[in-house]
Design a protein around this motif. Structure first.
Motif, mmCIF file in Angstrom:
data_model
loop_
_atom_site.group_PDB
_atom_site.id
_atom_site.type_symbol
_atom_site.label_atom_id
_atom_site.label_comp_id
_atom_site.label_asym_id
_atom_site.label_seq_id
_atom_site.Cartn_x
_atom_site.Cartn_y
_atom_site.Cartn_z
ATOM 1 N N LYS A 170 0.837 -1.217 0.000
ATOM 2 C CA LYS A 170 0.000 0.000 0.000
ATOM 3 C C LYS A 170 0.865 1.257 0.000
ATOM 4 N N ALA A 173 2.337 1.760 -3.435
ATOM 5 C CA ALA A 173 1.287 2.198 -4.359
ATOM 6 C C ALA A 173 0.942 3.665 -4.118
ATOM 7 N N ASN A 184 0.728 -4.061 -6.317
ATOM 8 C CA ASN A 184 -0.278 -4.939 -5.723
ATOM 9 C C ASN A 184 0.407 -6.186 -5.175
ATOM 10 N N THR A 239 -4.635 -0.733 -7.668
ATOM 11 C CA THR A 239 -3.332 -0.552 -7.035
ATOM 12 C C THR A 239 -3.475 -0.554 -5.512
ATOM 13 N N GLY A 240 -2.429 -1.014 -4.847
ATOM 14 C CA GLY A 240 -2.407 -1.056 -3.385
ATOM 15 C C GLY A 240 -3.176 -2.236 -2.796
#
Ligand SMILES: NC(=O)c1ccc[n+]([C@@H]2O[C@H](COP(=O)([O-])OP(=O)(O)OC[C@H]3O[C@@H](n4cnc5c(N)ncnc54)[C@H](O)[C@@H]3O)[C@@H](O)[C@H]2O)c1
Length: 268
Positions: A170, A173, A184, A239-240
């Motif tokens: 996270k 990202a 990810n 993402t993340g």
């Protein structure tokens, strides 16, 4: 065909299991792949097999416990193929003899697993990101584990290191999204890789299967296809995230299997 055409991928721990499956799938779908592994013979063999079937790949020695070796792997990839646009930070391990409960865990093992499982992810990203920025963007995929989400009787260091991977995903990202870099993770449940098959007795495998929602174990390709998706532009708005690929093992009430057994007595 061509889901990752034109991309250049560095895959750590690519000589076996999840990394090997991903390397094959990425190459089949058009990426140029560097297979980096401590087992350099295995990495070279995997790369040769990919080339034999028309793909583009090379093997490389990597010791993911060493910062200099990770840096070299990234630099090698850029030199070999002109850029790096996909990084699969996949190396990870545990030792069930030493990675015990919090009172009895070997502290040398704790440091070793934090280094190989978590710090190697930080370092791979640290060295790859400047090159991805130059290339106009990229996709980083980290291998976490369901052990990073749930407590267990042993493997304290493994679980903590994989939880670190989930959150580092996270942070990466959040920090580099504006540079068009996505990050990810994939969190496998038990996957029947060669390592899992040889290290786990059948009785332990049976326990895992009993608590899966699905009636079978996971295979390396189940993770490989997820990584392929995350590496490709098909996932360009994701993402993340950490995608859990675990057969529904952790999704349901953990006592459901015992509860069904209890209910069975009223159904006779
Ligand atoms: N198999 C599972 O059930 C499972 C479940 C959850 C998470 N994972 C994670 O998936 C990843 C891959 O696991 P796998 O099951 O495919 O394992 P595997 O043992 O089949 O493959 C791991 C590869 O990493 C390489 N490697 C190990 N240490 C290294 C180092 N220091 N430097 C470079 N290479 C090194 C090995 O040589 C091997 O080729 C790991 O991060 C693991 O924690 C696996």
């Amino acid at each position: 065909m061509g889901r990752v055409q034109g991309k250049v991928a560095l895959i750590t721990g690519g000589a076996s299991g999840i990394g090997l499956s991903t390397a094959r799938l990425m190459a089949r779908e058009g990426a140029k792949v560097v297979i980096a592994d401590y087992n350099v013979n295995g990495a070279n063999e995997a790369a040769a097999a990919i080339r034999d079937s028309g793909g583009e790949a090379v093997g490389l020695f990597l010791d993911a416990s060493k910062e200099a070796s990770i840096k070299e792997a990234v630099e090698f990839t850029v030199k070999q193929y002109g850029m790096i646009t996909v990084l699969f930070n996949n190396v990870g391990l545990t030792d069930l003899q030493k990675d015990l409960d919090v009172v009895n865990i070997d502290l040398v093992e704790w440091d070793r697993l934090m280094n190989v499982n978590a710090k190697s992810v930080l370092l791979g990203s640290r060295f790859a990101i400047p090159h991805m920025v130059k290339a106009g963007g990229g996709s980083i995929v980290n291998t976490a584990s369901m052990a990073g989400f749930a407590g267990d009787s042993v493997r304290s260091a493994y679980g903590a290191s994989k939880a670190a991977v989930v959150n580092l995903t996270k942070y990466t990202a959040a920090q580099y999204g504006k540079d068009n870099i996505r990050c990810n993770a994939v969190a496998p449940g038990l996957i029947l890789t060669p390592a899992a098959k040889t290290s786990m007795p059948q009785a332990v495998l049976d326990i895992f299967e009993k608590y899966n929602a699905l009636p079978y174990h996971g295979e390396a390709d189940d993770i490989g296809y997820t990584v392929l998706f995350l590496a490709s532009d098909e996932s360009k708005f994701i993402t993340g995230q950490t995608i859990q690929v675990e057969g529904g093992h952790y999704m349901a009430n953990p006592s459901i299997s015992d509860f069904n057994q209890y209910l069975a007595q009223f159904q006779q």
